[in-house]
Design an enzyme around this catalytic site. Structure first.
Site, PDB file in Angstrom:
ATOM      1  N   ASN A  42       0.839  -1.199   0.000  1.00 40.11           N
ATOM      2  CA  ASN A  42       0.000   0.000   0.000  1.00 40.11           C
ATOM      3  C   ASN A  42       0.875   1.251   0.000  1.00 40.11           C
ATOM      4  O   ASN A  42       1.950   1.281   0.622  1.00 40.11           O
ATOM      5  CB  ASN A  42      -1.017  -0.002   1.139  1.00 40.11           C
ATOM      6  N   GLU A  44       0.345   5.260   0.628  1.00 43.06           N
ATOM      7  CA  GLU A  44      -0.611   6.278   1.091  1.00 43.06           C
ATOM      8  C   GLU A  44      -0.233   7.662   0.584  1.00 43.06           C
ATOM      9  O   GLU A  44       0.836   7.860  -0.010  1.00 43.06           O
ATOM     10  CB  GLU A  44      -0.690   6.220   2.623  1.00 43.06           C
ATOM     11  N   CYS A  53      -4.159   0.579  -2.476  1.00 43.86           N
ATOM     12  CA  CYS A  53      -3.977  -0.630  -1.678  1.00 43.86           C
ATOM     13  C   CYS A  53      -2.902  -1.527  -2.292  1.00 43.86           C
ATOM     14  O   CYS A  53      -2.572  -1.421  -3.481  1.00 43.86           O
ATOM     15  CB  CYS A  53      -5.274  -1.424  -1.618  1.00 43.86           C
ATOM     16  N   GLU A  55      -3.054  -4.738  -2.996  1.00 47.42           N
ATOM     17  CA  GLU A  55      -3.547  -5.641  -4.045  1.00 47.42           C
ATOM     18  C   GLU A  55      -3.657  -4.931  -5.392  1.00 47.42           C
ATOM     19  O   GLU A  55      -3.322  -5.484  -6.438  1.00 47.42           O
ATOM     20  CB  GLU A  55      -4.929  -6.194  -3.684  1.00 47.42           C
ATOM     21  N   CYS A  86     -10.192  -5.014   0.568  1.00 46.91           N
ATOM     22  CA  CYS A  86     -11.301  -4.051   0.589  1.00 46.91           C
ATOM     23  C   CYS A  86     -12.194  -4.250  -0.641  1.00 46.91           C
ATOM     24  O   CYS A  86     -11.842  -4.957  -1.595  1.00 46.91           O
ATOM     25  CB  CYS A  86     -10.763  -2.615   0.634  1.00 46.91           C
ATOM     26  N   CYS A  89     -10.698  -3.340  -4.098  1.00 48.17           N
ATOM     27  CA  CYS A  89      -9.738  -4.329  -4.608  1.00 48.17           C
ATOM     28  C   CYS A  89     -10.470  -5.570  -5.123  1.00 48.17           C
ATOM     29  O   CYS A  89     -10.109  -6.119  -6.170  1.00 48.17           O
ATOM     30  CB  CYS A  89      -8.741  -4.708  -3.523  1.00 48.17           C
TER      31      CYS A  89
HETATM   32  N1  THU Z   1      -5.327  -1.488   2.574  1.00 51.15           N
HETATM   33  C1  THU Z   1      -4.794  -2.293   1.608  1.00 51.15           C
HETATM   34  O1  THU Z   1      -3.644  -2.113   1.199  1.00 51.15           O
HETATM   35  N2  THU Z   1      -5.553  -3.300   1.109  1.00 51.15           N
HETATM   36  C2  THU Z   1      -6.835  -3.550   1.501  1.00 51.15           C
HETATM   37  O2  THU Z   1      -7.513  -4.330   0.866  1.00 51.15           O
HETATM   38  C3  THU Z   1      -7.361  -2.900   2.700  1.00 51.15           C
HETATM   39  C4  THU Z   1      -6.682  -1.631   3.080  1.00 51.15           C
HETATM   40  C5  THU Z   1      -4.522  -0.386   3.080  1.00 51.15           C
HETATM   41  C6  THU Z   1      -4.993   0.985   2.645  1.00 51.15           C
HETATM   42  C7  THU Z   1      -4.420   1.858   3.723  1.00 51.15           C
HETATM   43  O3  THU Z   1      -3.094   2.213   3.365  1.00 51.15           O
HETATM   44  C8  THU Z   1      -4.364   0.967   4.958  1.00 51.15           C
HETATM   45  O4  THU Z   1      -4.538  -0.357   4.490  1.00 51.15           O
HETATM   46  C9  THU Z   1      -5.440   1.285   5.983  1.00 51.15           C
HETATM   47  O5  THU Z   1      -6.688   1.301   5.391  1.00 51.15           O
END
Ligand code: THU
Length: 130
Positions: A42, A44, A53, A55, A86, A89
């Site tokens: 991920n 940000e 994210c 994935e 999520c 994704c």
């Molecule tokens: N996150 C992911 O990388 N994948 C997911 O499917 C769920 C959430 C990350 C996004 C963000 O950087 C952190 O988790 C908190 O939401």
């Protein structure tokens, strides 16, 4: 590539995560139909909604390198609970691989294996537009 090897690769990506806001690293590894593997973490952003994210990072890396066939995804986090993908994704993965197998791990390394169709029943895909 075994399930465990894919999980292990995803765990190596946790240290690449850029997570100054959530402090919640996520790693992913996506196995392609031709045997290639694309990893992701991920990433940000100060404009929180621009975050991507792990994935989807792996998926867009793979598609941008010419792959559109995928068999298995591993997604991992450091938490006590499984690091469930999520909704965004799940949707992005469904576009290319409705038959995808998804491995979801928690911080202690335990993982579950389930079909994407179970995570996204009645998904909206390319065929839905016809
Ligand atoms: N996150 C992911 O990388 N994948 C997911 O499917 C769920 C959430 C990350 C996004 C963000 O950087 C952190 O988790 C908190 O939401």
């Amino acid at each position: 590539m075994t399930d465990q090897a894919l999980i292990d690769l995803a765990f190596t990506m946790l240290e690449r995560s850029y997570v100054p806001y959530s402090k919640f690293p996520v790693g992913a590894a996506l196995l392609c139909g031709d045997g290639a593997v694309f990893t992701g973490c991920n990433v940000e952003n100060a404009a929180y909604g621009s975050t991507i994210c792990a994935e989807r990072t792996a998926l867009v890396k793979a598609v941008s390198e010419g792959r559109r066939s995928f068999t298995t995804l591993a997604v991992v986090g450091r938490g006590e609970d499984y690091c469930w993908p999520c909704g965004a994704c799940r949707q992005m993965l469904y576009e290319f691989a409705p038959e995808l197998t998804v491995l979801v791990a928690r911080g202690d390394g335990a993982f579950v294996k389930l079909p994407l169709r179970e995570l996204l029943p009645h998904g909206f895909g390319p065929a839905s537009l016809s």
